[in-house]
Design a protein around this motif. Structure first.
Motif, mmCIF file in Angstrom:
data_model
loop_
_atom_site.group_PDB
_atom_site.id
_atom_site.type_symbol
_atom_site.label_atom_id
_atom_site.label_comp_id
_atom_site.label_asym_id
_atom_site.label_seq_id
_atom_site.Cartn_x
_atom_site.Cartn_y
_atom_site.Cartn_z
ATOM 1 N N UNK A 245 3.792 13.405 5.578
ATOM 2 C CA UNK A 245 3.804 12.291 6.515
ATOM 3 C C UNK A 245 3.962 12.055 7.834
ATOM 4 N N UNK A 246 2.581 10.965 8.134
ATOM 5 C CA UNK A 246 2.287 11.000 9.835
ATOM 6 C C UNK A 246 2.751 10.183 10.175
ATOM 7 N N UNK A 247 2.934 9.340 11.543
ATOM 8 C CA UNK A 247 3.571 7.975 12.232
ATOM 9 C C UNK A 247 2.796 6.969 11.940
ATOM 10 N N UNK A 248 1.714 7.340 11.592
ATOM 11 C CA UNK A 248 0.909 6.414 11.297
ATOM 12 C C UNK A 248 0.535 5.731 10.218
ATOM 13 N N UNK A 249 0.468 6.771 9.453
ATOM 14 C CA UNK A 249 0.744 6.265 7.402
ATOM 15 C C UNK A 249 2.136 5.220 7.568
ATOM 16 N N UNK B 251 4.988 0.928 6.332
ATOM 17 C CA UNK B 251 6.606 -0.625 6.848
ATOM 18 C C UNK B 251 5.939 -1.825 7.607
ATOM 19 N N UNK B 252 4.627 -1.904 7.864
ATOM 20 C CA UNK B 252 4.115 -3.320 8.277
ATOM 21 C C UNK B 252 3.186 -3.746 6.989
ATOM 22 N N UNK B 253 2.983 -3.479 6.216
ATOM 23 C CA UNK B 253 2.123 -4.185 4.944
ATOM 24 C C UNK B 253 3.862 -4.714 3.817
ATOM 25 N N UNK B 254 4.317 -3.655 3.494
ATOM 26 C CA UNK B 254 5.460 -3.662 2.385
ATOM 27 C C UNK B 254 6.637 -4.172 3.047
ATOM 28 N N UNK B 255 6.586 -3.867 4.025
ATOM 29 C CA UNK B 255 8.294 -4.691 4.707
ATOM 30 C C UNK B 255 8.353 -5.317 5.741
ATOM 31 N N UNK C 18 0.926 -1.520 -0.154
ATOM 32 C CA UNK C 18 -0.034 -0.047 -0.062
ATOM 33 C C UNK C 18 0.761 1.456 -0.039
ATOM 34 N N UNK C 19 0.584 2.589 -0.209
ATOM 35 C CA UNK C 19 1.189 3.490 -0.448
ATOM 36 C C UNK C 19 0.464 4.764 0.371
ATOM 37 N N UNK C 20 0.450 5.859 0.777
ATOM 38 C CA UNK C 20 -0.166 6.688 1.572
ATOM 39 C C UNK C 20 1.194 7.752 0.689
#
Length: 254
Positions: free
Chosen positions: A109-113, A118-122, A100-102
């Motif tokens: 850029x926010x901490x949450x994004x 990182x959680x999904x992509x890495x 995913x990409x924000x």
């Protein structure tokens, strides 16, 4: 490209776009495909039906990524569905495509994004590989889908770029670790491709022309352009290639 009959492949994020193209291509070569998706049941069903109607074999695999217990849920469902298909337990080909990409610049850029990216992509690919290796037969294939953003600067996608850069580092580091088992690990880095992700930018003739102009072929990539490279890397023909990044952008930004 290659004979994948008797092989089982798990392609994450394969209900649409590049992932769907890869799933269809590997099924065409004979592999049984686990079509992983997050929430779009209809799209996953379309992918499975497109494979089975062409004579291939596939089953849907629903699991959210980037949340606690995601990888455990994914492989619990994988093992169950594989048994239901009457297939031998185990895994031969793992394609980490889900992402995913924000889009945001450094000042927005926010901490949450960032954490979600990182959680999904890495993080998810790393632990999917960890669990996948426990099931993977010797001589298996791991293919990570990265992006052209790791070789060309896109300031509006900084979090996404960081996540994909880490995935590429994971590729060459892991390749050395699993080489003794004959397992190869490689990265594919696509450029602009005709998927839902680029639909808005392709909505006008001017927008389409701008994306096409990145490539020396003056066209936007198709999912099949990426899928054919994935098919090569999944086949025995790629047995002497590992730890590599394949630029599959149509010569973008040369």
């Amino acid at each position: 490209m290659g004979d994948l009959h008797g092989k089982t492949a798990l392609v994450t994020g394969s209900s649409r776009g590049i992932g769907r193209g890869i799933a269809q291509r590997l099924a065409q070569d004979g592999a049984l495909i686990a079509v992983h998706y997050g929430r779009n049941d209809a799209a996953a069903k379309e992918t499975v039906e497109s494979i089975t109607s062409a004579g291939g074999r596939a089953f849907p695999l629903r699991a959210d990524l980037g949340i606690p217990g995601d990888v455990e849920d994914l492989f619990a469902a994988f093992d169950t569905e594989l048994a239901a298909c009457g297939a031998e337990p185990g895994l031969d080909i793992l394609v980490n495509n889900a992402a995913l990409n924000f889009p945001a610049h450094i000042d927005a850029v926010t901490y949450e994004e960032f954490d979600r990216t990182i959680a999904v992509n890495t993080r998810a690919p790393l632990f999917i590989i960890q669990q996948g290796l426990r099931r993977m037969r010797d001589g298996g294939r791991i293919i990570n889908i990265s992006s052209a953003v790791t070789s060309t600067a896109h300031p509006s996608q900084i979090a996404y770029s960081v996540s994909k850069g880490a995935l590429e580092t994971l590729t060459h580091t892991l390749a050395k670790d699993v080489g003794a088992r004959g397992i190869t690990v490689n990265t594919i880095a696509p450029g602009w491709v005709e998927t839902d992700v680029t639909a808005e930018r392709r909505a006008t003739p001017e927008g389409r022309a701008a994306l096409a102009a990145y490539s020396v072929f003056n066209r936007i990539g198709r999912p099949s352009d990426i899928a054919d490279v994935a098919a090569f890397l999944a086949s025995d023909a790629s047995r002497w290639i590992t730890g590599q990044r394949f630029d599959v952008t149509g010569g973008s930004m040369l």
